[in-house]
Design a protein around this motif. Sequence first.
Motif, PDB file in Angstrom:
ATOM      1  N   LEU A  66       0.805  -1.214   0.000  1.00  8.50           N
ATOM      2  CA  LEU A  66       0.000   0.000   0.000  1.00  8.50           C
ATOM      3  C   LEU A  66       0.843   1.271   0.000  1.00  8.50           C
ATOM      4  O   LEU A  66       0.461   2.270  -0.616  1.00  8.50           O
ATOM      5  CB  LEU A  66      -0.923   0.007   1.226  1.00  8.50           C
ATOM      6  CG  LEU A  66      -2.044  -1.037   1.249  1.00  8.50           C
ATOM      7  CD1 LEU A  66      -2.744  -1.026   2.595  1.00  8.50           C
ATOM      8  CD2 LEU A  66      -3.043  -0.781   0.127  1.00  8.50           C
ATOM      9  N   LYS A 125      -8.228   0.809   4.008  1.00  9.22           N
ATOM     10  CA  LYS A 125      -7.371   0.062   3.089  1.00  9.22           C
ATOM     11  C   LYS A 125      -7.799   0.292   1.643  1.00  9.22           C
ATOM     12  O   LYS A 125      -6.956   0.515   0.761  1.00  9.22           O
ATOM     13  CB  LYS A 125      -7.425  -1.426   3.424  1.00  9.22           C
ATOM     14  CG  LYS A 125      -6.578  -2.284   2.497  1.00  9.22           C
ATOM     15  CD  LYS A 125      -6.677  -3.760   2.834  1.00  9.22           C
ATOM     16  CE  LYS A 125      -5.842  -4.594   1.869  1.00  9.22           C
ATOM     17  NZ  LYS A 125      -5.943  -6.052   2.165  1.00  9.22           N
ATOM     18  N   THR A 168      -5.576   2.057  -1.174  1.00  6.49           N
ATOM     19  CA  THR A 168      -5.305   1.318  -2.410  1.00  6.49           C
ATOM     20  C   THR A 168      -5.675   2.151  -3.631  1.00  6.49           C
ATOM     21  O   THR A 168      -4.940   2.195  -4.626  1.00  6.49           O
ATOM     22  CB  THR A 168      -6.094  -0.005  -2.422  1.00  6.49           C
ATOM     23  OG1 THR A 168      -5.723  -0.787  -1.290  1.00  6.49           O
ATOM     24  CG2 THR A 168      -5.816  -0.791  -3.690  1.00  6.49           C
ATOM     25  N   LYS A 180      -3.086   3.453  -6.538  1.00  4.75           N
ATOM     26  CA  LYS A 180      -3.282   3.185  -7.966  1.00  4.75           C
ATOM     27  C   LYS A 180      -3.339   4.481  -8.764  1.00  4.75           C
ATOM     28  O   LYS A 180      -2.824   4.557  -9.882  1.00  4.75           O
ATOM     29  CB  LYS A 180      -4.565   2.379  -8.165  1.00  4.75           C
ATOM     30  CG  LYS A 180      -4.464   0.937  -7.693  1.00  4.75           C
ATOM     31  CD  LYS A 180      -5.754   0.181  -7.970  1.00  4.75           C
ATOM     32  CE  LYS A 180      -5.624  -1.280  -7.549  1.00  4.75           C
ATOM     33  NZ  LYS A 180      -6.877  -2.039  -7.794  1.00  4.75           N
TER      34      LYS A 180
END
Length: 351
Positions: free
Chosen positions: A192, A265, A269, A273
Amino acid sequence: MKAPPTRKKRKIPRSATPAMWKMASGLLWVLAFLQFGSYFNQDVVLGERYKEMGLLWRIFHLHMLSFVTRMKYYGAWSLTDGACTLSGIGYKGLDPKTGKPNWDRLINIRPMGVEFAQNSHAYLGNWNMNTNHWLRNYMYLRVTPKGKKPGFRASMATFVTSAFWHGFYPGYYLTFVLASFIQNVAKNSRRLLRPFFLTPNGKPLPRKRYYDLATWLITQLTFSFCTAPFILPSIHDSLLVWSRVYFYCPVGVALCSLFLASPGKAWLTKKAKAHAGAKPQLGRSDSTESLRGTTLGVPSEPGREFDEMVDEIMVEVKKRRGSRAGPEGVELRRRVEATLQEKTGGVGKEL
């Protein structure tokens, strides 16, 4: 590639020089252990004076206790590695990059790999390497259902098996059970956070040096705490020492685990990205983030390992058949791959 000179009928190069270097390093580690062992030992962290120190000093002493304890293992394993090298059984062949003899066939420890590890993977992968190979092949991979990636349950089963193998002291189980949670948190946290310190094409940003420093410090202090019960195998002593540093490792692991189980989370994430754009194809570096050779038993170049296996089979087939003609190496490889594809549904193509 020309092999180094050897004596007549000698199948491996001379090993005295590399063996002496390994012996020297082993003796240095033993001397360092004898020197620093009087300053950083169990009596210090269990004594009353330890409670009077500041928190940072207590954490430092706990870390040094772990480091000094590792010194005796570095010394013992380096000496045994030197003995294996001297006898010739440590010969691994010629290094494909340098063309020089490689004597690391039975190496069991890489001290610098442990001390400068920036993540749990590198830390554990450089420690007691041959036992790790066995645990990965016969526990970690075997308890994983076919077609799935190893997860937390595989890690837990592997660490509990390792604790059982070491003995029945309760401290061993505290260490290895906590280590399984640490590894799970570290693996997910790295996935992460690390992308924020890389460019979209996988190149390190200038600020990655701070990430490397932080992950190194966290890794070292985390495992210094985690391995304390291994040094103090009784439950009472282990919990006493842990309480004197306020259980900083389990608290941190618990908080990270809660975050990984929360919507945070998914949010992080998404941010990672967005920062990375298209998923980059990251190359492996020679830093402590990636390990040379095998990591816990998995070869770094399975295709080359397969070719070597085919060559060995060819030699054995020719010996047994005598002068009768048989399939050549390329043809034999093709036949083996075809058979594997039929039996595994195409998995053999990966070779």
